[in-house]
Design an enzyme around this catalytic site. Structure first.
Site, mmCIF file in Angstrom:
data_model
loop_
_atom_site.group_PDB
_atom_site.id
_atom_site.type_symbol
_atom_site.label_atom_id
_atom_site.label_comp_id
_atom_site.label_asym_id
_atom_site.label_seq_id
_atom_site.Cartn_x
_atom_site.Cartn_y
_atom_site.Cartn_z
ATOM 1 N N ASP A 1 41.947 28.460 36.980
ATOM 2 C CA ASP A 1 41.701 28.720 38.399
ATOM 3 C C ASP A 1 40.232 28.634 38.762
ATOM 4 O OD1 ASP A 1 44.181 29.259 39.230
ATOM 5 O OD2 ASP A 1 44.055 31.445 39.049
ATOM 6 N N LYS B 1 42.332 27.499 43.426
ATOM 7 C CA LYS B 1 42.596 27.595 44.859
ATOM 8 C C LYS B 1 41.358 28.122 45.553
ATOM 9 C CE LYS B 1 47.022 29.265 43.540
ATOM 10 N NZ LYS B 1 47.621 30.544 43.336
ATOM 11 N N MET C 1 39.861 40.326 48.163
ATOM 12 C CA MET C 1 39.904 39.303 49.220
ATOM 13 C C MET C 1 39.649 39.930 50.598
ATOM 14 S SD MET C 1 43.214 37.377 47.629
ATOM 15 C CE MET C 1 43.923 38.878 46.992
HETATM 16 C C1 LIG Z 1 43.382 36.152 44.026
HETATM 17 S S1 LIG Z 1 42.504 37.612 43.638
HETATM 18 C C2 LIG Z 1 42.649 37.640 41.909
HETATM 19 C C3 LIG Z 1 42.363 38.963 41.303
HETATM 20 C C4 LIG Z 1 42.410 38.955 39.799
HETATM 21 N N1 LIG Z 1 43.721 38.666 39.313
HETATM 22 C C5 LIG Z 1 41.908 40.284 39.194
HETATM 23 O O1 LIG Z 1 42.695 40.996 38.560
HETATM 24 O O2 LIG Z 1 40.735 40.571 39.360
HETATM 25 C C6 LIG Z 1 40.853 37.129 43.888
HETATM 26 C C7 LIG Z 1 39.968 38.223 44.408
HETATM 27 O O3 LIG Z 1 39.562 39.073 43.352
HETATM 28 C C8 LIG Z 1 38.280 39.584 43.637
HETATM 29 N N2 LIG Z 1 37.373 39.214 42.524
HETATM 30 C C9 LIG Z 1 37.702 38.588 41.399
HETATM 31 N N3 LIG Z 1 36.650 38.496 40.574
HETATM 32 C C10 LIG Z 1 35.616 39.072 41.209
HETATM 33 C C11 LIG Z 1 34.252 39.301 40.883
HETATM 34 N N4 LIG Z 1 33.735 38.912 39.726
HETATM 35 N N5 LIG Z 1 33.465 39.922 41.783
HETATM 36 C C12 LIG Z 1 33.975 40.344 42.957
HETATM 37 N N6 LIG Z 1 35.252 40.174 43.314
HETATM 38 C C13 LIG Z 1 36.076 39.549 42.457
HETATM 39 C C14 LIG Z 1 37.833 38.975 44.953
HETATM 40 O O4 LIG Z 1 38.178 39.876 45.967
HETATM 41 C C15 LIG Z 1 38.672 37.725 44.997
HETATM 42 O O5 LIG Z 1 38.840 37.273 46.319
#
Ligand SMILES: C[S@@+](CC[C@H](N)C(=O)[O-])C[C@H]1O[C@@H](n2cnc3c(N)ncnc32)[C@H](O)[C@@H]1O
Length: 465
Positions: free
Chosen positions: A250, A272, A385
């Site tokens: 991803d 995505k 998000m």
């Molecule tokens: C589709 S979700 C996936 C979440 C992922 N499965 C998890 O457990 O962290 C994506 C969202 O996770 C958050 N996110 C993921 N990695 C991040 C990071 N390193 N710093 C800040 N937000 C993060 C953001 O809000 C991003 O829009």
């Protein structure tokens, strides 16, 4: 090589330890692990050694070592006394009679040395620095310990049990080697590592039948890659990435993490971005199934944890429907990674007794959340998000009773060198963020725990505050 590594069979063999202090006790324990018959010669016997006497059936002789001691029949000698003259005498006497000798902490007098041992019997790995730095060897051992799951020994026993059958079915040695490489690195090994030995043996039998009938079976590993920093990957994630034929990944998975995958694996980007789906979810689900059916070992690598806003459930549902083997590897989710690296504990006795993860994803320009529940005090809310809808989120919480001055943090690219933490309140943060150049992904943390950031911040980057 200053020392040639060999493994010596010591079962029921006579070994002599001169000295009976703490260090001698450690050497005795090592020799006892190989079932050696141990004699101890020393003037004084420490409690550490006398405690071992019964368990290891030691032959303890309370006397001074002298060249007249009969060394006939001893396979190895260890000198572990604190007397330099005695140690020298033991080394000299052993050398004259061609018996390998180890003098503790004195490489010059040694004809053999003890390595740092990783024991997954019957698999044993030994690390030596040739006496140059035992601490370095021990550190290396610790690294290897982490890479070799404790159940390696059980895996070796299963391999031993199946060896004759495999030899009978796969006659060609080169093919047999590839077969074993796949078994020992694939789902069958993983089953053993997770304690399902019967299932592993049944699968191994089935794999042999398939092999006979020329059927290719692949599998999928749904792996959480964590929030960004590569060393926040789990050991299991790394191991599976290094054996996969294909990596399907991803947008949130960083290039540094992809670099850790097997060099010659195929890398397929299905990432995505908002409003721009590189590949629709249904197509990703079928891609994984098709690759596995073609006999590939597929790592489906997802940011954070696959089961937290990761659609991991949908992906494995398809695999289940199609009878494809899979396993799921959890990862550190963004909430945990970002909060920790921002110095914001998600729960705290004085601030929050619960923590809720929600998605702030806008649908038809609105966010459908239980605002009344989220506006209640003494909790932390983590919004994935949530950047685009930040203003709406803050407004809705205020409308449902949250104080305007409730602290809020926005964490940009948490755990990476681009991490940035912007703090404010429900009232002020949307305005503060609007004027900034924010790089995705971002996470929003709401609650009084955010106040702790100033005090507990420990991870610093060059990014503007
Ligand atoms: C589709 S979700 C996936 C979440 C992922 N499965 C998890 O457990 O962290 C994506 C969202 O996770 C958050 N996110 C993921 N990695 C991040 C990071 N390193 N710093 C800040 N937000 C993060 C953001 O809000 C991003 O829009």
């Amino acid at each position: 090589m200053d020392y040639f590594p060999i493994f010596v069979k010591l079962k029921d063999q006579d070994c002599l330890v001169v000295g009976a202090g703490e260090i001698a006790a450690r050497k005795i324990e090592l020799l006892a692990r190989a079932d050696a018959k141990i004699t101890v010669i020393a003037n004084e016997i420490s409690s550490a050694v006398s405690n071992l006497q019964v368990t290891h059936n030691l032959n303890i002789q309370k006397k001074t070592f002298s060249p007249t001691v009969d060394l006939h029949g001893f396979r190895l000698i260890v000198s572990a006394t604190d007397n330099a003259d005695t140690n020298r005498l033991v080394a000299k006497t052993a050398a004259e009679q061609n018996i390998p000798v180890n003098v503790v902490d004195n490489p010059e007098l040694c004809t053999f040395i003890f390595p740092a041992i990783i024991d997954r019997s019957p698999v044993v790995a030994a690390v030596s620095s040739g006496g140059a730095s035992p601490v370095l060897a021990r550190l290396l051992r610790a690294k290897i310990e982490g890479l070799i799951p404790p159940a390696y020994g059980r895996l070796a026993h299963i391999a031993e049990k199946f060896r004759p059958f495999v030899k009978r079915i796969i006659k060609e040695p080169a093919q047999r080697r590839i077969f074993w490489e796949n078994i020992l690195q694939g789902s069958i090994a993983e089953l053993v590592f997770s304690g399902k030995e019967q299932e592993a043996e049944a699968q191994l039998e089935q794999t042999l039948i398939n092999q006979k009938e020329n059927v290719n079976v692949g599998e999928v590993y749904l792996v959480g890659a964590g929030p960004g920093a590569p060393d926040l990957l789990t050991f299991r994630a790394l191991r599976l990435m290094q054996q996969a034929d294909v990596i399907v990944y991803d947008r949130l998975v960083s290039p540094e993490i992809i670099d850790l995958a097997r060099r010659d694996s195929e890398k397929i980007y299905v990432g995505k971005q908002r409003h721009n789906h590189a590949l629709p979810q249904e197509s990703i689900n079928s891609l994984l199934a098709d690759l596995a059916k073609a006999g590939k070992r597929v790592v489906r690598l997802k940011g954070g944890d696959p089961f937290i806003f990761g659609r991991g459930g949908e992906e494995i549902e398809t695999l289940m429907q199609q009878g494809i083997n899979f396993q799921v590897v959890p990862g550190i989710t963004a909430a945990s990674g970002c909060a920790t690296y921002a110095g914001i504990p998600l729960t705290h006795r004085d601030h929050a007794q619960s923590c809720t993860f929600v998605t702030g994803h806008l649908k038809d320009n609105s966010i459908n959340l239980n605002w009344k529940q989220l506006a209640a005090p003494n909790q932390t809310i983590v919004i994935y998000m949530g950047l685009v809808g930040l203003e709406k989120i803050c407004q809705s919480l205020i409308e449902h009773g949250s104080p305007k001055n409730l602290p809020v943090a926005l964490v940009q690219q948490g755990t990476t060198s681009n991490q940035r933490v912007i703090t404010g309140t429900l009232e002020s943060l949307p305005g503060i963020v609007a004027g900034q150049d924010i790089k995705p992904p971002t996470l929003v943390i709401i609650g009084t725990v955010v106040m702790l950031h100033d005090k507990l911040e420990w991870f610093h980057t060059d990014q503007p505050v």
